[in-house]
Design a protein around this motif. Structure first.
Motif, PDB file in Angstrom:
ATOM      1  N   ASP A  11       0.652  -1.656   0.197  1.00 13.08           N
ATOM      2  CA  ASP A  11       0.109   0.001  -0.457  1.00 13.08           C
ATOM      3  C   ASP A  11       0.965   1.650   0.097  1.00 13.08           C
ATOM      4  O   ASP A  11       0.070   2.156  -0.501  1.00 13.08           O
ATOM      5  CB  ASP A  11      -0.663   0.200   1.306  1.00 13.08           C
ATOM      6  CG  ASP A  11      -2.005  -1.258   1.066  1.00 13.08           C
ATOM      7  OD1 ASP A  11      -2.188  -1.590   0.064  1.00 13.08           O
ATOM      8  OD2 ASP A  11      -3.235  -1.335   2.736  1.00 13.08           O
ATOM      9  N   GLN A  12       2.237   0.629   0.648  1.00  6.04           N
ATOM     10  CA  GLN A  12       2.493   2.159   0.817  1.00  6.04           C
ATOM     11  C   GLN A  12       2.793   2.269  -0.083  1.00  6.04           C
ATOM     12  O   GLN A  12       3.241   3.849  -0.934  1.00  6.04           O
ATOM     13  CB  GLN A  12       4.164   1.933   1.985  1.00  6.04           C
ATOM     14  CG  GLN A  12       5.717   3.225   1.724  1.00  6.04           C
ATOM     15  CD  GLN A  12       4.885   4.214   2.611  1.00  6.04           C
ATOM     16  OE1 GLN A  12       4.233   3.979   3.858  1.00  6.04           O
ATOM     17  NE2 GLN A  12       4.813   5.486   1.972  1.00  6.04           N
ATOM     18  N   GLU A  13       3.539   1.700  -1.571  1.00  2.72           N
ATOM     19  CA  GLU A  13       4.990   1.737  -2.383  1.00  2.72           C
ATOM     20  C   GLU A  13       3.447   1.977  -3.706  1.00  2.72           C
ATOM     21  O   GLU A  13       3.801   3.112  -4.511  1.00  2.72           O
ATOM     22  CB  GLU A  13       5.135   0.099  -2.787  1.00  2.72           C
ATOM     23  CG  GLU A  13       6.375  -0.376  -2.241  1.00  2.72           C
ATOM     24  CD  GLU A  13       6.604  -1.110  -2.683  1.00  2.72           C
ATOM     25  OE1 GLU A  13       7.851  -1.976  -2.729  1.00  2.72           O
ATOM     26  OE2 GLU A  13       5.609  -2.371  -2.599  1.00  2.72           O
ATOM     27  N   LEU A  14       2.435   1.414  -3.306  1.00  2.00           N
ATOM     28  CA  LEU A  14       1.380   2.139  -4.392  1.00  2.00           C
ATOM     29  C   LEU A  14       1.207   3.632  -4.115  1.00  2.00           C
ATOM     30  O   LEU A  14       0.544   4.321  -5.258  1.00  2.00           O
ATOM     31  CB  LEU A  14      -0.029   1.165  -3.987  1.00  2.00           C
ATOM     32  CG  LEU A  14       0.151   0.230  -4.852  1.00  2.00           C
ATOM     33  CD1 LEU A  14      -1.074  -0.789  -4.558  1.00  2.00           C
ATOM     34  CD2 LEU A  14      -0.185   0.128  -6.773  1.00  2.00           C
ATOM     35  N   ASN A  15       0.620   4.100  -2.903  1.00  2.00           N
ATOM     36  CA  ASN A  15       0.721   5.551  -2.027  1.00  2.00           C
ATOM     37  C   ASN A  15       1.770   6.268  -3.153  1.00  2.00           C
ATOM     38  O   ASN A  15       1.914   7.871  -3.608  1.00  2.00           O
ATOM     39  CB  ASN A  15       0.509   5.292  -1.067  1.00  2.00           C
ATOM     40  CG  ASN A  15      -1.164   5.140  -0.720  1.00  2.00           C
ATOM     41  OD1 ASN A  15      -2.710   6.513  -1.735  1.00  2.00           O
ATOM     42  ND2 ASN A  15      -1.781   4.701  -0.338  1.00  2.00           N
ATOM     43  N   ASP A  16       2.945   5.674  -3.288  1.00  2.00           N
ATOM     44  CA  ASP A  16       4.103   6.847  -3.070  1.00  2.00           C
ATOM     45  C   ASP A  16       4.260   6.807  -4.846  1.00  2.00           C
ATOM     46  O   ASP A  16       3.904   7.740  -5.087  1.00  2.00           O
ATOM     47  CB  ASP A  16       5.166   6.578  -2.838  1.00  2.00           C
ATOM     48  CG  ASP A  16       5.760   5.643  -1.319  1.00  2.00           C
ATOM     49  OD1 ASP A  16       4.942   6.594  -0.965  1.00  2.00           O
ATOM     50  OD2 ASP A  16       6.725   4.999  -0.409  1.00  2.00           O
TER      51      ASP A  16
END
Lengths: 449, 150
Positions: free
Chosen positions: B123-128
């Motif tokens: 989720d972190q990577e997708l948001n970044d």
């Protein structure tokens, strides 16, 4: 072969051809994915195929350049290469890096800037290999006879190494990243690589036509002058739409339009010298490649580049199949053919034979060149249709791509012929020798040798 | 070639001219560097998320299918303006949700259509990545691309 250490070139050419085979095989797979979209899904995605295709190309062209340098520098400097051991060490480092990178890519180990996907350890290996190479050849040249050919060649090779250092600079700001990324990509292929190309071509012309060195070297300086005067500021044609100032549209358009000049000069040069020389060199296949190189470079790099270099054209064509068409024929015409020229010329000497398998090699020339030309035409048509539908009519990218399927099938077809011709070339050069003197070729020794 | 042009003259023109054009080019690059950092991009919003998103973009070699600002492979859509195409200017949350959902639903499995791999991003990577694409869409690119199709 006059100097024992010229033999180093043999192993560079062997490794270059091995990677050439990898490049075109993977290219054919990638072209298949274009035609049959579900091909290899879940096994080897397109981004990995393309990464291998482009990286293998760049590395084998560089190996070819290094091999060319090891072959021609002893003859120009009139002395053996300083250290053959270092030359083989350099080759080993580069090949370990190249194979490590390719295997890593298939396992998903890579960095992510286009063409600079090599992991850090491979990049460091490339720099070490380059340092060894530059030390070795520079020392050989400095201690020996200095000619315009070695001057220009060394300037080109040093430039390759220096500009590669920008691979270690990756700014967080995407626009700034792109600004300096082109210092590697453009200043290589539209800058210092042209110095390598012109000097190798000049060497081949001297050897095969017997025209006076003074004349050839004057041409050489004029050609590389045109290349850098146009090519340095011509980098501006990559700065139109990446967040750089608007003045690049003027500078880039004007100077990159002139990038066609050095290639045209190369065509005039090669044919004038061939005419002036008026002597038959027994290696007619090498001569064919040597004349074909500037012609195809003129079309691929020159004309096809010119076609979409003006900013008002590029506004519509940027990042479409037109770019892909230009990229394919430019790399082929300028640098692939240059390498195949010098390999065709040098291999008989390296194997201690009279020129051999010439008919097969000349068939290779015509098949490979025609197939690459056809591939370029299909991609150009695809690009023009794409530009109209997507950039003018505003259809979405994927809708447009469905309309291009026919072109992608034809590109795959021409790609298969390229693969066949590459195998023919490798067989003609490294396979069993059939020495047969061609009817039109006299058997006495070549001029200037 | 004209007899008046000697080899040493040709050599001097080559070295002198090349040095001149190289220095000019470097000077213009430095100005462009300054221009990019102060005018055409918004460094105040170049957050850590954007920087991490650029790394996600690189680690997954997105550029070997997609293009960004027209550079890259031409096998998949342009992403420099994907934020705009997804309506991110008017509805940032909606665009972010749609981008994340798109990437999570790949590959589509539709026959005769190009397949995007499943990269299994957190989720972190997708948001970044969404941060990065949003920031990129605001680079002033002299009006390119011609339309939202990219």
């Amino acid at each position: 072969m006059k100097y024992e250490t010229q033999r180093i070139a043999y192993w560079y050419f062997v490794c270059a051809m091995a990677l050439f085979v990898v490049q075109v095989l993977i290219g054919a797979l990638a072209a298949t994915v274009y035609a049959v979209p579900n091909f290899l899904t879940g096994i080897l995605p397109f981004n990995i195929l393309r990464m291998i295709h482009t990286n293998a190309l760049i590395v084998w062209l560089l190996l070819g350049f290094f091999g060319s340098a090891y072959y021609l520098i002893p003859e120009e400097a009139e002395r053996d290469i300083e250290s053959p051991m270092l030359a083989y060490l350099q080759l080993a480092i580069l090949m370990i890096g190249a194979l490590g990178a390719v295997i890593g890519y298939t396992l998903g180990i890579h960095e992510g800037r286009e063409f600079l996907e090599q992991p850090l350890w491979v990049k460091i290996g490339i720099v070490i290999g380059a340092l060894i190479f530059l030390y070795n050849v520079s020392l050989t040249v400095l201690k020996g006879r200095r000619t315009a050919i070695t001057n220009v060649l060394l300037l080109g090779l040093w430039g390759i190494a220096v500009f590669f250092l920008f691979a270690f600079y990756n700014p967080d700001n995407l626009a700034v990243d792109k600004l300096y990324w082109w210092y590697i990509v453009h200043l290589w292929v539209e800058g210092v690589w042209e110095l390598v190309m012109a000097s190798v071509l000049a060497f081949l012309v001297i050897k095969m036509t017997g025209v006076d060195r003074e004349v050839v070297e004057k041409w050489l300086y004029a050609i590389v002058g045109l290349a850098l005067f146009s090519g340095l500021l011509g980098t501006g044609h990559h700065y139109y739409w990446i967040g750089a100032p608007g003045y690049w549209q003027w500078i880039g358009s004007i100077f990159s339009a002139m990038e066609v000049a050095p290639f045209f000069a190369m065509v005039v040069f090669a044919f004038t010298m061939a005419w002036k020389g008026r002597r038959d060199h027994p290696n007619m296949a090498a001569f064919l490649w040597t004349l074909g190189t500037p012609v195809m470079a003129f079309f691929g790099a020159g004309v096809w580049g010119f076609m979409h270099t003006f900013s008002f054209v590029n506004y519509y064509s940027h990042g479409t199949q037109v770019t892909a068409a230009h990229g394919h024929l430019a790399f082929f015409g300028a640098y692939v053919m240059l390498n195949l020229s010098i390999i065709s010329y040098a291999m008989p000497y390296l194997r201690g034979r009279a020129p051999y398998n010439q008919v097969l090699n000349m068939w290779t020339f015509w098949i490979m060149t025609s197939a690459m030309a056809f591939m370029t035409f299909t991609l150009t048509f695809a690009g023009v249709v794409q530009i109209h539908l997507q950039r003018v009519m505003g259809l979405t990218y994927m809708e447009v791509q469905e309309q291009l399927a026919l072109f992608y099938w034809m590109r795959l077809g021409s790609g298969i012929f390229v693969v066949i011709s590459v195998f023919m070339f490798v067989y003609a050069m490294f396979g069993p020798v059939r020495e047969r003197v061609l009817g039109r070729t006299r058997t006495f020794a070549a001029p200037a040798e | 070639m004209a007899e008046r042009l000697t080899k040493s003259a040709a050599r001097n023109i080559f070295y002198g001219g090349s040095a001149f054009f190289f220095v000019t080019f470097v000077a213009l690059t430095l100005h462009s560097h300054y221009y990019m950092r102060t005018i055409s991009t918004d460094e105040a919003t170049l957050t850590e998320g954007v920087v991490r998103g650029k790394r996600v973009w690189e680690k997954n070699a997105c550029i070997n299918c997609h293009s960004i600002l027209g550079e890259g492979a031409y096998f998949a859509p342009e992403l420099g303006n994907v934020w705009v195409r997804y309506g991110g200017r008017d509805d940032p949350e909606g665009a972010r949700g749609a981008l994340v959902a798109w990437m999570q639903s790949q590959p589509s499995g539709i026959e005769r259509r190009r397949q995007m791999p499943q990269f299994n991003l957190t989720d972190q990577e997708l948001n970044d990545l969404a941060d990065f694409l949003e920031w990129t869409s605001r680079i002033k690119t002299q009006g390119w691309p011609p339309n939202d199709a990219g």
